[in-house]
Design a protein around this motif. Structure first.
Motif, PDB file in Angstrom:
ATOM      1  N   GLY A  19     -25.391 -33.048 -18.108  1.00  0.00           N
ATOM      2  CA  GLY A  19     -24.215 -31.377 -17.071  1.00  0.00           C
ATOM      3  C   GLY A  19     -24.112 -30.634 -17.979  1.00  0.00           C
ATOM      4  O   GLY A  19     -24.477 -29.083 -18.039  1.00  0.00           O
ATOM      5  N   PRO A  20     -23.913 -30.571 -18.981  1.00  0.00           N
ATOM      6  CA  PRO A  20     -23.572 -30.495 -20.567  1.00  0.00           C
ATOM      7  C   PRO A  20     -24.291 -28.853 -21.298  1.00  0.00           C
ATOM      8  O   PRO A  20     -24.092 -27.825 -21.438  1.00  0.00           O
ATOM      9  CB  PRO A  20     -22.378 -30.363 -21.222  1.00  0.00           C
ATOM     10  CG  PRO A  20     -21.434 -31.809 -20.084  1.00  0.00           C
ATOM     11  CD  PRO A  20     -23.025 -31.694 -19.450  1.00  0.00           C
ATOM     12  N   LEU A  21     -25.246 -29.529 -21.870  1.00  0.00           N
ATOM     13  CA  LEU A  21     -26.795 -29.403 -21.969  1.00  0.00           C
ATOM     14  C   LEU A  21     -27.296 -28.318 -21.314  1.00  0.00           C
ATOM     15  O   LEU A  21     -27.627 -26.749 -21.880  1.00  0.00           O
ATOM     16  CB  LEU A  21     -27.456 -29.470 -22.671  1.00  0.00           C
ATOM     17  CG  LEU A  21     -28.977 -30.173 -23.004  1.00  0.00           C
ATOM     18  CD1 LEU A  21     -28.740 -29.233 -24.036  1.00  0.00           C
ATOM     19  CD2 LEU A  21     -30.099 -30.698 -22.910  1.00  0.00           C
ATOM     20  N   TYR A  22     -27.308 -27.834 -20.040  1.00  0.00           N
ATOM     21  CA  TYR A  22     -27.898 -27.907 -19.002  1.00  0.00           C
ATOM     22  C   TYR A  22     -27.262 -26.392 -19.147  1.00  0.00           C
ATOM     23  O   TYR A  22     -27.685 -24.778 -18.816  1.00  0.00           O
ATOM     24  CB  TYR A  22     -28.918 -28.066 -17.555  1.00  0.00           C
ATOM     25  CG  TYR A  22     -29.865 -29.109 -18.001  1.00  0.00           C
ATOM     26  CD1 TYR A  22     -31.005 -27.922 -17.806  1.00  0.00           C
ATOM     27  CD2 TYR A  22     -30.367 -30.146 -18.398  1.00  0.00           C
ATOM     28  CE1 TYR A  22     -32.539 -28.734 -18.235  1.00  0.00           C
ATOM     29  CE2 TYR A  22     -31.206 -30.770 -18.883  1.00  0.00           C
ATOM     30  CZ  TYR A  22     -31.914 -29.924 -18.748  1.00  0.00           C
ATOM     31  OH  TYR A  22     -33.745 -30.332 -19.057  1.00  0.00           O
ATOM     32  N   GLN A  23     -25.931 -26.034 -18.775  1.00  0.00           N
ATOM     33  CA  GLN A  23     -24.931 -25.512 -18.158  1.00  0.00           C
ATOM     34  C   GLN A  23     -24.630 -24.828 -19.603  1.00  0.00           C
ATOM     35  O   GLN A  23     -24.742 -23.289 -19.695  1.00  0.00           O
ATOM     36  CB  GLN A  23     -23.535 -25.938 -18.314  1.00  0.00           C
ATOM     37  CG  GLN A  23     -22.006 -24.984 -17.818  1.00  0.00           C
ATOM     38  CD  GLN A  23     -20.815 -25.634 -17.393  1.00  0.00           C
ATOM     39  OE1 GLN A  23     -20.881 -26.618 -17.706  1.00  0.00           O
ATOM     40  NE2 GLN A  23     -20.480 -24.903 -16.422  1.00  0.00           N
TER      41      GLN A  23
ATOM     42  N   VAL B  53     -28.669 -53.393 -17.280  1.00  0.00           N
ATOM     43  CA  VAL B  53     -27.835 -52.471 -18.384  1.00  0.00           C
ATOM     44  C   VAL B  53     -28.896 -51.008 -18.494  1.00  0.00           C
ATOM     45  O   VAL B  53     -29.233 -51.258 -19.113  1.00  0.00           O
ATOM     46  CB  VAL B  53     -28.329 -53.456 -19.689  1.00  0.00           C
ATOM     47  CG1 VAL B  53     -27.571 -52.891 -20.731  1.00  0.00           C
ATOM     48  CG2 VAL B  53     -27.886 -54.175 -19.720  1.00  0.00           C
ATOM     49  N   GLY B  54     -27.506 -50.263 -18.296  1.00  0.00           N
ATOM     50  CA  GLY B  54     -27.983 -48.887 -18.311  1.00  0.00           C
ATOM     51  C   GLY B  54     -27.430 -48.209 -19.413  1.00  0.00           C
ATOM     52  O   GLY B  54     -27.678 -49.019 -20.598  1.00  0.00           O
ATOM     53  N   ILE B  55     -27.794 -46.724 -19.537  1.00  0.00           N
ATOM     54  CA  ILE B  55     -26.641 -46.018 -20.081  1.00  0.00           C
ATOM     55  C   ILE B  55     -25.652 -44.937 -19.922  1.00  0.00           C
ATOM     56  O   ILE B  55     -24.307 -45.312 -18.931  1.00  0.00           O
ATOM     57  CB  ILE B  55     -28.053 -45.296 -21.459  1.00  0.00           C
ATOM     58  CG1 ILE B  55     -28.692 -43.855 -20.161  1.00  0.00           C
ATOM     59  CG2 ILE B  55     -29.081 -45.529 -21.638  1.00  0.00           C
ATOM     60  CD1 ILE B  55     -29.868 -43.082 -20.111  1.00  0.00           C
ATOM     61  N   GLU B  56     -25.668 -43.950 -20.782  1.00  0.00           N
ATOM     62  CA  GLU B  56     -24.096 -42.813 -20.378  1.00  0.00           C
ATOM     63  C   GLU B  56     -24.878 -42.941 -18.775  1.00  0.00           C
ATOM     64  O   GLU B  56     -25.504 -42.297 -18.273  1.00  0.00           O
ATOM     65  CB  GLU B  56     -24.660 -41.888 -21.018  1.00  0.00           C
ATOM     66  CG  GLU B  56     -24.700 -41.792 -23.125  1.00  0.00           C
ATOM     67  CD  GLU B  56     -25.810 -42.187 -23.259  1.00  0.00           C
ATOM     68  OE1 GLU B  56     -25.355 -42.502 -24.576  1.00  0.00           O
ATOM     69  OE2 GLU B  56     -26.386 -42.661 -22.474  1.00  0.00           O
ATOM     70  N   PRO B  57     -23.298 -42.842 -18.053  1.00  0.00           N
ATOM     71  CA  PRO B  57     -22.850 -41.919 -16.811  1.00  0.00           C
ATOM     72  C   PRO B  57     -22.882 -40.564 -16.585  1.00  0.00           C
ATOM     73  O   PRO B  57     -22.829 -40.006 -17.710  1.00  0.00           O
ATOM     74  CB  PRO B  57     -21.538 -42.472 -16.633  1.00  0.00           C
ATOM     75  CG  PRO B  57     -20.980 -43.859 -17.677  1.00  0.00           C
ATOM     76  CD  PRO B  57     -21.900 -43.236 -18.666  1.00  0.00           C
ATOM     77  N   GLY B  58     -24.330 -40.566 -15.607  1.00  0.00           N
ATOM     78  CA  GLY B  58     -24.416 -39.157 -14.705  1.00  0.00           C
ATOM     79  C   GLY B  58     -26.016 -38.649 -16.010  1.00  0.00           C
ATOM     80  O   GLY B  58     -26.722 -37.690 -15.178  1.00  0.00           O
ATOM     81  N   ALA B  59     -27.008 -39.696 -16.570  1.00  0.00           N
ATOM     82  CA  ALA B  59     -27.659 -39.600 -17.251  1.00  0.00           C
ATOM     83  C   ALA B  59     -28.583 -39.559 -16.218  1.00  0.00           C
ATOM     84  O   ALA B  59     -28.590 -40.097 -14.807  1.00  0.00           O
ATOM     85  CB  ALA B  59     -28.017 -41.205 -18.321  1.00  0.00           C
ATOM     86  N   GLY B  60     -30.017 -39.105 -16.310  1.00  0.00           N
ATOM     87  CA  GLY B  60     -30.859 -38.754 -14.885  1.00  0.00           C
ATOM     88  C   GLY B  60     -31.426 -40.172 -14.728  1.00  0.00           C
ATOM     89  O   GLY B  60     -31.932 -40.297 -13.362  1.00  0.00           O
TER      90      GLY B  60
END
Length: 289
Positions: free
Chosen positions: A71-75, A146-153
């Motif tokens: 999110g912050p990357l695109y922002q 098992v997932g990764i970082e919250p908010g990732a696509g």
């Protein structure tokens, strides 16, 4: 009187020469330009961004690496605080961010076209082949994805998959590194495990893995890894923008850098190794070929 004027002119000439010599000695080097590379701390983004860091340093730039969430990357690209990223995943993984910020960002090109994929990944010894079969064997997976970082696509897509397929599973948020560690640990014990996975990634070279079929198309089809830039970069720095336009490589290229990093090689060293072994490609990006 004539003699005095001549002496004065001679003195002025000497002073001018000294000034020119002095200017020549101190003014030949222009200050370095700075370029800011934004990236999410995924293995592919770490590999790609470090390679481009080497390339831009060779082109005479000071390079600032900015690690952020998606999110912050695109922002940051939209606001101009980040100059570019080499690992936009479109049109599926980063769809939400593109819908929000896409009209404020320059879509430069696809640097690895059509080779990216996301979904649920399992070892090949797991005897199911589709997400639709997961509820029948939930106990074998301990009811966990098992997932990764919250908010990732890919996490957003997996939350949708839980609903679309009515899965009786918990999506466990962690990190890219923790996901890979959990996958490796389960494989070493020949246990069943399902993770949020993507390709290209070094794990497919290390272990025998497969994507589970996604008949509802929640994760989308194959997608592109894309170079994105802030809107004014093309006019502010045509040289930098031209490098980005020429930047294209393959899944095998990025996988080789990722594998070296996963095997313990420092990120910059792995990038430098690839650059040295692919001189013709790098020269093409730099406009030397």
């Amino acid at each position: 009187m004539v003699r005095k004027i001549g002496s004065l002119l001679a003195l002025v000439g000497v002073i001018l020469v000294l000034c020119l010599v002095s200017a020549g000695c101190t003014g030949t080097e222009e200050p370095k330009k700075t370029i800011r590379i934004g990236y999410v701390t995924w293995d592919c983004a770490i590999a790609s961004s470090n390679v481009m860091k080497q390339v831009f340093e060779e082109a005479g730039y000071d390079v600032e690496m900015i690690a952020v969430d998606a999110g912050p990357l695109y922002q940051g690209l939209a606001s101009g605080k980040i100059d570019f990223t080499t690992t936009g995943w479109l049109p599926h993984t980063h769809e939400h961010y593109w819908e929000q910020y896409g009209d404020q960002i320059d879509y430069v090109n696809e640097n690895i076209p059509g080779a990216a994929r996301i979904g649920l990944v399992v070892p090949t010894y797991v005897t199911i082949d589709s997400i639709e079969e997961m509820n029948d064997v939930a106990d074998k997976f301990d009811g966990r994805i098992v997932g990764i970082e919250p908010g990732a696509g890919i996490m957003t897509r997996t939350e949708q998959a839980l609903e679309e397929y009515d899965l009786n599973y918990e999506l466990v948020a962690s990190s890219s590194a923790s996901m890979a560690a959990a996958l490796g640990s389960a494989i070493n014990s020949e246990e069943w495990v399902v993770v949020t996975g993507w390709s290209p990634h070094w794990k497919f070279g290390r272990w025998d893995l497969k994507f589970l079929d996604d008949p509802k198309g929640v994760y989308g089809s194959a997608e592109d890894i894309v170079t994105l830039a802030r809107k004014d970069l093309k006019t502010d720095d045509p040289e930098a923008y031209a490098i980005l336009q020429r930047f294209r490589w393959t899944s095998e290229d990025i996988a080789s850098v990722m594998t070296d990093i996963a095997d313990g090689m420092p990120e910059e060293e792995a990038a430098k190794k690839w650059v040295e072994n692919n001189r013709d490609t790098v020269d093409l990006w730099l406009g030397k070929a």
